[in-house]
Design an enzyme around this catalytic site. Structure first.
Site, PDB file in Angstrom:
ATOM      1  N   CYS A   2      -9.261  80.271  43.294  1.00 59.90           N
ATOM      2  CA  CYS A   2     -10.033  81.230  42.514  1.00 59.90           C
ATOM      3  C   CYS A   2     -10.203  80.696  41.099  1.00 59.90           C
ATOM      4  O   CYS A   2      -9.850  79.563  40.792  1.00 59.90           O
ATOM      5  CB  CYS A   2      -9.316  82.576  42.470  1.00 59.90           C
ATOM      6  SG  CYS A   2      -8.890  83.251  44.097  1.00 59.90           S
ATOM      7  N   LEU A  51     -12.046  83.292  45.730  1.00 56.38           N
ATOM      8  CA  LEU A  51     -12.371  82.582  46.970  1.00 56.38           C
ATOM      9  C   LEU A  51     -11.352  83.055  47.994  1.00 56.38           C
ATOM     10  O   LEU A  51     -10.164  82.766  47.877  1.00 56.38           O
ATOM     11  CB  LEU A  51     -12.268  81.065  46.774  1.00 56.38           C
ATOM     12  CG  LEU A  51     -12.484  80.212  48.024  1.00 56.38           C
ATOM     13  CD1 LEU A  51     -13.899  80.351  48.552  1.00 56.38           C
ATOM     14  CD2 LEU A  51     -12.177  78.744  47.730  1.00 56.38           C
ATOM     15  N   GLU A  79      -2.121  78.777  45.731  1.00 52.37           N
ATOM     16  CA  GLU A  79      -1.489  79.157  46.993  1.00 52.37           C
ATOM     17  C   GLU A  79       0.020  78.964  46.872  1.00 52.37           C
ATOM     18  O   GLU A  79       0.478  77.944  46.345  1.00 52.37           O
ATOM     19  CB  GLU A  79      -1.993  78.288  48.158  1.00 52.37           C
ATOM     20  CG  GLU A  79      -3.482  78.388  48.443  1.00 52.37           C
ATOM     21  CD  GLU A  79      -3.877  79.693  49.098  1.00 52.37           C
ATOM     22  OE1 GLU A  79      -2.985  80.421  49.571  1.00 52.37           O
ATOM     23  OE2 GLU A  79      -5.087  79.994  49.131  1.00 52.37           O
TER      24      GLU A  79
END
Length: 614
Positions: A2, A51, A79
């Site tokens: 993102c 995203l 992540e």
């Protein structure tokens, strides 16, 4: 992945400045094409572009959680690969979850452990988390700096974002560049000194760093640094440990709720990651892995072997795709595409970059995005395991400067006299080199060769690797593609950094211990293939195109680039045979053609961003 942005202001009511926040957030639309969100309080404004990769339905940001009289608000890019373990631990401590995404795990981890939560994370991340009761912003960046975090610290105000463009959309941040910024562009670039944002008053949160921002200021600290530790394992034990760590890392990074693929060049690193992914997909019944490769029109006709690029990738890609049975997608680009994409690549970085090496990756990522949202890539293996030629050449080891930038004298000569006198390019890069060397964590009693190789490893991990990670992040995110880099797992980096050089080069080969750790995983001929870097075009049309455009800039006489360069020397170089030389101008891939392409990107940057030099 993102993009996020925002700012803290202790002197104004930010609830009246939503238009600025929307504008800042909008600059990051490519990083997060799936959703947008903002959150504003009197002193904190946060914006996010998403995203969707894990739990697309429930992972919206800014993510807000309350506890008693406290409100926590998170914007996050990255992540967490150990999110399942952390979630179980937090649940055992009484915490409850409403989503399956790692964003909530990160937020709840902060609620449970406070700033020390970052020490528990395994992943790639940058984030900002507002704590309403404490009236403070907690920010952090992953250990290797895979994900970016830029900020501008001003009187009573702290502005931040995933990319410089988000900060430049705020009226208090100007596109101004001083002597340090020019030195970064012309003598360090396309690398950057850690922490330096090129633009005046723009700073980068360092890898492995976190900070608390409150009314008393910005209080930064390192939660992780490379450390020198004794290595006691044998060669065989080390190889097994390397293989096991890499396997665990890859399998953690294959988790995704959207289509995933691997980038395959047929070299050791990408072939290893692809093989591990294929094996895991077979074990877990997840179907067939898709692989992607990049090449250029007429490269087979124009390729000439040299020390930095000893062989072509194409036959090796075919070898691996046939061996593994992947669904392969071969992307081929032509010279006009590479030249025309230089502008988009510069915009993705917000400054000049690795020229056609950037623009080809951007084109590549755009094509991959049509089929997948997540990709696995082999960045960082050469820095960590010692794969580059300069690890193995005495002249580079003893150069007394960054070995990927041995042409500093030539680069300095290409500057105008006034600029050279102002920025002192050779002095500047010399100081940055000494700064880096002073950081190296040695062990007591190391002999001269051990110290030399540890120093070379440290320089590559902390100074060269960030250049490639920046490139991969900006080009992939400009296409809305998430790229994961398993070789940047901090456990692997910590372990390999301390492997003695004679074990790292087991079998008297570059990256020998990695090869040994992968025996039985890869075919023997691929396992012992000589290193070849990311492919670039060898078509002479590329050189002719960028050289012609630079000469046109010179002849027109209106470019803002011209006062900064030695026009006479640039013209002489463009008209000489040296323009096509394979002597690297920077790294392995940037030689004569890339020098001209870089100058074109500098011109584009100065014009488009209306850069003020002062």
């Amino acid at each position: 992945m993102c993009g996020f942005t925002g700012w803290i202001d202790w002197t104004a009511d930010l609830t009246k400045q939503s238009i600025i926040l929307e504008k800042m957030t909008g600059t990051l639309a490519n990083r997060g094409p799936d959703a947008s969100g903002t959150w504003i309080s009197p002193h904190c404004a946060l914006g996010h572009r998403r995203l969707s990769v894990i739990d697309p339905v429930n992972g919206a940001q800014p993510m807000i959680r309350t506890s008693d009289d406290d409100t926590y608000v998170l914007v996050y890019n990255g992540e967490l690969y150990n999110a399942p373990e952390l979630k179980r631990e937090l649940e055992s401590r009484g915490r409850r979850f409403t989503t399956t995404c790692d964003t909530e795990v990160l937020l709840v981890a902060y609620m449970e452990w406070g700033p020390s939560c970052v020490e528990k994370f395994n992943g790639i991340f940058a984030f900002a988390l507002w704590d309403s009761r404490e009236e403070q912003l907690f920010i952090a960046r992953d250990r290797l700096g895979v994900k970016p975090f830029f900020f501008s610290k001003q009187l009573g105000r702290f502005i931040f974002g995933s990319e410089p463009k988000a900060l430049l959309a705020h009226p208090a941040v100007k596109p101004e560049v001083g002597p340090e910024g020019l030195a970064e562009i012309f003598i360090v670039g396309p690398a950057r000194t850690p922490g330096v944002g090129v633009y005046r008053d723009l700073t980068e949160l360092l890898p492995g760093q976190c900070a608390v921002v409150n009314r008393s200021g910005v209080h930064a600290s390192h939660y992780w640094k490379l450390e020198g530790r004794p290595h006691t394992e044998t060669v065989d034990e080390t190889a097994r440990n390397v293989g096991a760590l890499l396997k665990d890392t890859v399998e953690r990074q294959l988790v995704s709720d959207v289509p995933l693929c691997t980038l395959l060049s047929g070299g050791l690193d990408s072939s290893a990651l692809t093989t591990l992914a294929v094996n895991y997909y077979k074990e877990t019944g997840q179907g067939t892995v898709h692989t992607f490769s990049v090449d250029y029109v007429d490269n087979d006709k124009n390729f000439k072997s040299h020390a930095f690029q000893p062989n072509s990738d194409a036959p090796w890609i075919q070898r691996m795709t046939t061996h593994l049975g992947t669904i392969h997608h071969a992307m081929v680009f032509d010279t006009p595409e590479l030249v025309s994409s230089l502008h988009d690549a510069m915009t993705a970085r917000d400054m000049p970059g690795m020229a056609d090496v950037d623009s080809s990756l951007l084109l590549f990522c755009r094509e991959i995005k049509k089929e997948a949202t997540v990709a696995i890539s082999g960045e960082a293996a050469d820095e960590i395991f010692g794969g580059y030629p300069w690890f193995h050449r005495e002249e580079a080891l003893n150069a007394g400067t960054f070995p990927w930038s041995l042409a500093a004298g030539m680069r300095a000569d290409l500057l105008s006299q006034d600029v050279a006198a102002w920025i002192r390019p050779l002095e500047y890069i010399g100081d940055r080199y000494l700064d880096a060397v002073a950081e190296v964590p040695h062990l007591p009693g190391e002999d001269e060769n051990t110290r030399k190789m540890r120093q070379m490893s440290y320089l590559n991990i902390t100074r060269f690797m960030p250049t490639l990670l920046d490139r991969k992040d900006r080009m992939s995110m400009a296409a809305g593609l998430e790229v994961r880099v398993p070789f940047c797992d901090h456990r692997l980096v910590e372990y390999v950094y301390n492997i003695p050089w004679e074990i790292k080069t087991a079998g008297d080969r570059e990256k020998g211990i990695l090869r040994k750790g992968l025996e039985g995983v890869l075919p023997h001929d691929v396992l012992y293939r000589k290193k070849s870097p990311y492919p670039k075009t060898h078509n002479p049309n590329y050189l002719n195109a960028v050289r012609t455009q630079v000469l046109e800039l010179i002849n027109e006489g209106t470019s803002p680039l011209l006062p900064l360069i030695n026009v006479k020397k640039i013209r002489q170089l463009a008209e000489s045979e040296a323009a096509s030389s394979n002597l690297p101008w920077f790294g392995q891939l940037m030689s004569g053609p890339q020098l001209f392409a870089y100058l074109l990107q500098v011109d584009m940057w100065l014009r488009d961003y209306q850069v003020s030099i002062r």
